[in-house]
Write an enzyme that holds these catalytic residues in place. Sequence first.
Site, mmCIF file in Angstrom:
data_model
loop_
_atom_site.group_PDB
_atom_site.id
_atom_site.type_symbol
_atom_site.label_atom_id
_atom_site.label_comp_id
_atom_site.label_asym_id
_atom_site.label_seq_id
_atom_site.Cartn_x
_atom_site.Cartn_y
_atom_site.Cartn_z
ATOM 1 N N CYS A 122 0.844 -1.191 0.000
ATOM 2 C CA CYS A 122 0.000 0.000 0.000
ATOM 3 C C CYS A 122 0.882 1.243 0.000
ATOM 4 O O CYS A 122 1.743 1.395 0.870
ATOM 5 C CB CYS A 122 -0.899 -0.027 1.234
ATOM 6 S SG CYS A 122 -1.666 1.545 1.637
ATOM 7 N N GLU A 123 0.673 2.138 -0.954
ATOM 8 C CA GLU A 123 1.538 3.310 -1.038
ATOM 9 C C GLU A 123 1.214 4.363 0.030
ATOM 10 O O GLU A 123 1.970 5.319 0.208
ATOM 11 C CB GLU A 123 1.473 3.943 -2.424
ATOM 12 C CG GLU A 123 0.180 4.629 -2.778
ATOM 13 C CD GLU A 123 0.226 5.257 -4.167
ATOM 14 O OE1 GLU A 123 -0.401 6.306 -4.330
ATOM 15 O OE2 GLU A 123 0.865 4.698 -5.076
ATOM 16 N N HIS A 124 0.103 4.187 0.747
ATOM 17 C CA HIS A 124 -0.246 5.143 1.796
ATOM 18 C C HIS A 124 0.379 4.798 3.138
ATOM 19 O O HIS A 124 0.606 5.696 3.958
ATOM 20 C CB HIS A 124 -1.772 5.222 1.944
ATOM 21 C CG HIS A 124 -2.462 5.667 0.707
ATOM 22 N ND1 HIS A 124 -3.474 4.937 0.104
ATOM 23 C CD2 HIS A 124 -2.278 6.755 -0.085
ATOM 24 C CE1 HIS A 124 -3.873 5.571 -0.984
ATOM 25 N NE2 HIS A 124 -3.176 6.659 -1.119
ATOM 26 N N HIS A 125 0.628 3.507 3.382
ATOM 27 C CA HIS A 125 1.178 3.100 4.676
ATOM 28 C C HIS A 125 2.383 2.157 4.559
ATOM 29 O O HIS A 125 2.971 1.788 5.574
ATOM 30 C CB HIS A 125 0.092 2.418 5.526
ATOM 31 C CG HIS A 125 -1.068 3.320 5.836
ATOM 32 N ND1 HIS A 125 -2.236 3.304 5.105
ATOM 33 C CD2 HIS A 125 -1.219 4.277 6.780
ATOM 34 C CE1 HIS A 125 -3.071 4.217 5.591
ATOM 35 N NE2 HIS A 125 -2.485 4.810 6.604
ATOM 36 N N GLN A 163 -4.774 -0.522 -5.390
ATOM 37 C CA GLN A 163 -5.234 -1.692 -6.153
ATOM 38 C C GLN A 163 -5.909 -1.303 -7.462
ATOM 39 O O GLN A 163 -5.761 -2.003 -8.471
ATOM 40 C CB GLN A 163 -6.179 -2.530 -5.290
ATOM 41 C CG GLN A 163 -6.562 -3.862 -5.938
ATOM 42 C CD GLN A 163 -7.331 -4.760 -4.997
ATOM 43 O OE1 GLN A 163 -7.076 -4.768 -3.793
ATOM 44 N NE2 GLN A 163 -8.278 -5.513 -5.518
ATOM 45 N N HIS A 191 -5.781 -6.092 2.398
ATOM 46 C CA HIS A 191 -4.908 -4.948 2.646
ATOM 47 C C HIS A 191 -4.582 -4.882 4.135
ATOM 48 O O HIS A 191 -5.482 -4.711 4.965
ATOM 49 C CB HIS A 191 -5.598 -3.653 2.216
ATOM 50 C CG HIS A 191 -5.803 -3.539 0.733
ATOM 51 N ND1 HIS A 191 -5.211 -2.542 -0.025
ATOM 52 C CD2 HIS A 191 -6.514 -4.295 -0.138
ATOM 53 C CE1 HIS A 191 -5.566 -2.690 -1.290
ATOM 54 N NE2 HIS A 191 -6.357 -3.747 -1.386
ATOM 55 N N CYS A 193 -3.214 -2.545 5.657
ATOM 56 C CA CYS A 193 -3.504 -1.220 6.214
ATOM 57 C C CYS A 193 -4.923 -1.161 6.752
ATOM 58 O O CYS A 193 -5.249 -0.310 7.586
ATOM 59 C CB CYS A 193 -3.286 -0.129 5.164
ATOM 60 S SG CYS A 193 -4.286 -0.301 3.685
#
Length: 231
Positions: A122-125, A163, A191, A193
């Site tokens: 996940c590019e956010h976390h 995704q 996910h 996250c």
Amino acid sequence: MKLNETLWNTMDNHNLPDEEETLHDHMPGSLETPLRPDAFAMPDEEKINIIASHFREIMHTLGLDLTDDSLKGTPNRVAKMYVKEIFHGLNPIHKPVARRFENKYKYNKMLVERDITLYSSCEHHFVPIIGKAHVAYIPNEHVVGLSKLNRIVQYYARRPQVQERMTMQIANELKEALMTDNVAVVIEADHLCVMSRGVNDVSSSTITAEYSGLFEQDQYRNEFLSHIRSK
């Protein structure tokens, strides 16, 4: 499922810890992975050294004893893992070459490769996305080796991702490699996250789909879905 539908995690947004989560969790951006123009000017070994240095500082800030035998090698291990393994797909030199072969058998039915194991982040976390990809195509003049379908999935998975973008990137690459628009991609993933932080929901999963060409028609799309659902 409907054309190009995205089935989102079923979550109660009122329970999210802050507004930033509600606004930005899993929101797709550009179809291209956001990279600086000079992203690959630095050699891998230099990247590893810099990342290791920064990760060492993170561990130190967390209060960990970096003289401990179990921890002292961790910064370098993490840095090598980032550059050489889990973010391996960022660098276009690793893009798989999908060599096309003449469709000598004139095979014009559906070919499905299902349950392709997928590990992404996940590019956010920067925590794992774990799932399976199902891809299909209906050939015209050309076919590719089956392993190339898996390699294309892995190439786009091995980078920080959302995704929705990953699904479309894989579909577009398959269309280019196969020289046909008759392509379908479905990804089912968990996910971490969502599972290991935030709402801590371990029962939900995310499904994304992209259909083009003949797969926009119910007949072909339903046949594809029946293949990936059968065991």
